[in-house]
Design an enzyme around this catalytic site. Structure first.
Site, PDB file in Angstrom:
ATOM      1  N   ASP A  53       0.822  -1.207   0.000  1.00 21.11           N
ATOM      2  CA  ASP A  53       0.000   0.000   0.000  1.00 21.11           C
ATOM      3  C   ASP A  53       0.862   1.264   0.000  1.00 21.11           C
ATOM      4  O   ASP A  53       1.996   1.258   0.488  1.00 21.11           O
ATOM      5  CB  ASP A  53      -0.868   0.047   1.257  1.00 21.11           C
ATOM      6  CG  ASP A  53      -2.047  -0.899   1.202  1.00 21.11           C
ATOM      7  OD1 ASP A  53      -2.122  -1.701   0.257  1.00 21.11           O
ATOM      8  OD2 ASP A  53      -2.889  -0.835   2.126  1.00 21.11           O
ATOM      9  N   HIS A 198       3.926  -2.015   3.239  1.00 27.66           N
ATOM     10  CA  HIS A 198       3.784  -0.660   2.722  1.00 27.66           C
ATOM     11  C   HIS A 198       5.043  -0.221   1.985  1.00 27.66           C
ATOM     12  O   HIS A 198       6.161  -0.563   2.387  1.00 27.66           O
ATOM     13  CB  HIS A 198       3.490   0.328   3.863  1.00 27.66           C
ATOM     14  CG  HIS A 198       2.130   0.144   4.472  1.00 27.66           C
ATOM     15  ND1 HIS A 198       1.855  -0.855   5.387  1.00 27.66           N
ATOM     16  CD2 HIS A 198       0.968   0.814   4.289  1.00 27.66           C
ATOM     17  CE1 HIS A 198       0.581  -0.781   5.743  1.00 27.66           C
ATOM     18  NE2 HIS A 198       0.022   0.220   5.098  1.00 27.66           N
TER      19      HIS A 198
END
Length: 247
Positions: A53, A198
């Site tokens: 992400d 991430h």
């Protein structure tokens, strides 16, 4: 005596619910209790999916892509529209190297703080930006911080996407080193898990360092990393909501 005991049980349960409502946002409670988003797939095959992400970001996405290429591991990148505009070549590289892409909104807001109309614009702009820059059509959406609502789910569905959350995260306050981060996942891993990492927003240096440890550990445990699309094709009787919040 029996009635008194039942009263205590009911009262205790009510207090627990009130406590949960006081510390969990309504959206967070929805995620925990009833979102239609996919958290994992139930399968006997030792397969898992990697998802990233908040990118792309040249500081983290580029070395992550290098590591994935070294291990021949596919992943799905849930990209923020503004970052795609800022780093179009990295976004294009993600697609060129065979990874899947997902929409992570245009600017990464808390969607639960927006009106339905504002949320739709965020989701649609991120979706369209990825198409315009990379040529790839996102099939998946993940809401920032996993916070979702009925109107977010409706917007995602109207654009032909499926909402994806995760089963376990590699980043956690309790894991302070790359080794602890990778071990956190390896100690929890089960077939069908969707792993969240991430590659943007905050300092993701430790995530970059933990990734090869994670991939090596998964291989040693006999797990195969597959594209998210392949994981989702598993025919299962139900989706398990085994949610690992970002803490």
């Amino acid at each position: 005596m029996l009635f008194s005991g039942l009263k205590k049980i009911v009262l205790g349960s009510f207090i627990i619910v009130l406590f949960c409502l006081s510390i969990i946002s309504p959206a967070g409670l929805k995620v925990a209790l009833g979102s239609k988003a996919v958290y994992r797939k139930v399968t006997e095959d030792k397969i898992v999916a990697l998802t990233f992400d908040d990118g792309p970001d040249p500081r983290y996405t580029v070395p992550i892509l290098d590591t994935l290429k070294e291990f021949q591991a596919p992943a799905t990148f849930f990209m923020v529209g503004n970052n795609v505009i800022s780093y179009p070549e990295i976004a294009k590289r993600i697609v060129a190297e065979g990874h899947e892409v997902g929409d992570h909104t245009m600017t990464h807001p808390r969607l639960t703080d927006l009106t339905p109309e504002e949320a739709y614009v965020e989701i649609e702009r991120g979706y369209q930006t990825i198409i315009d820059v990379t040529g790839a059509v996102p099939e998946y959406f993940r809401s920032p911080k996993g916070l979702t609502t009925d109107y977010v789910e409706e917007a995602v569905s109207s654009l032909g996407m499926k909402e994806i959350l995760w089963t376990v995260t590699i980043e956690n306050r309790a894991a302070t080193t790359p080794e602890e981060m990778s071990n956190r996942v390896l100690n929890k891993i089960k077939p069908g898990y969707i792993i969240l990492l991430h590659d943007g927003r905050l300092d993701r240096t430790k995530t970059v360092q933990a990734l090869p440890l994670l991939l090596k550990g998964l291989r040693e445990q006999g797990y195969k990393v597959v594209p998210l699309s392949e994981l989702l094709q598993q025919e299962t009787p139900e989706e398990l909501a085994s949610y690992d919040p970002l803490t």
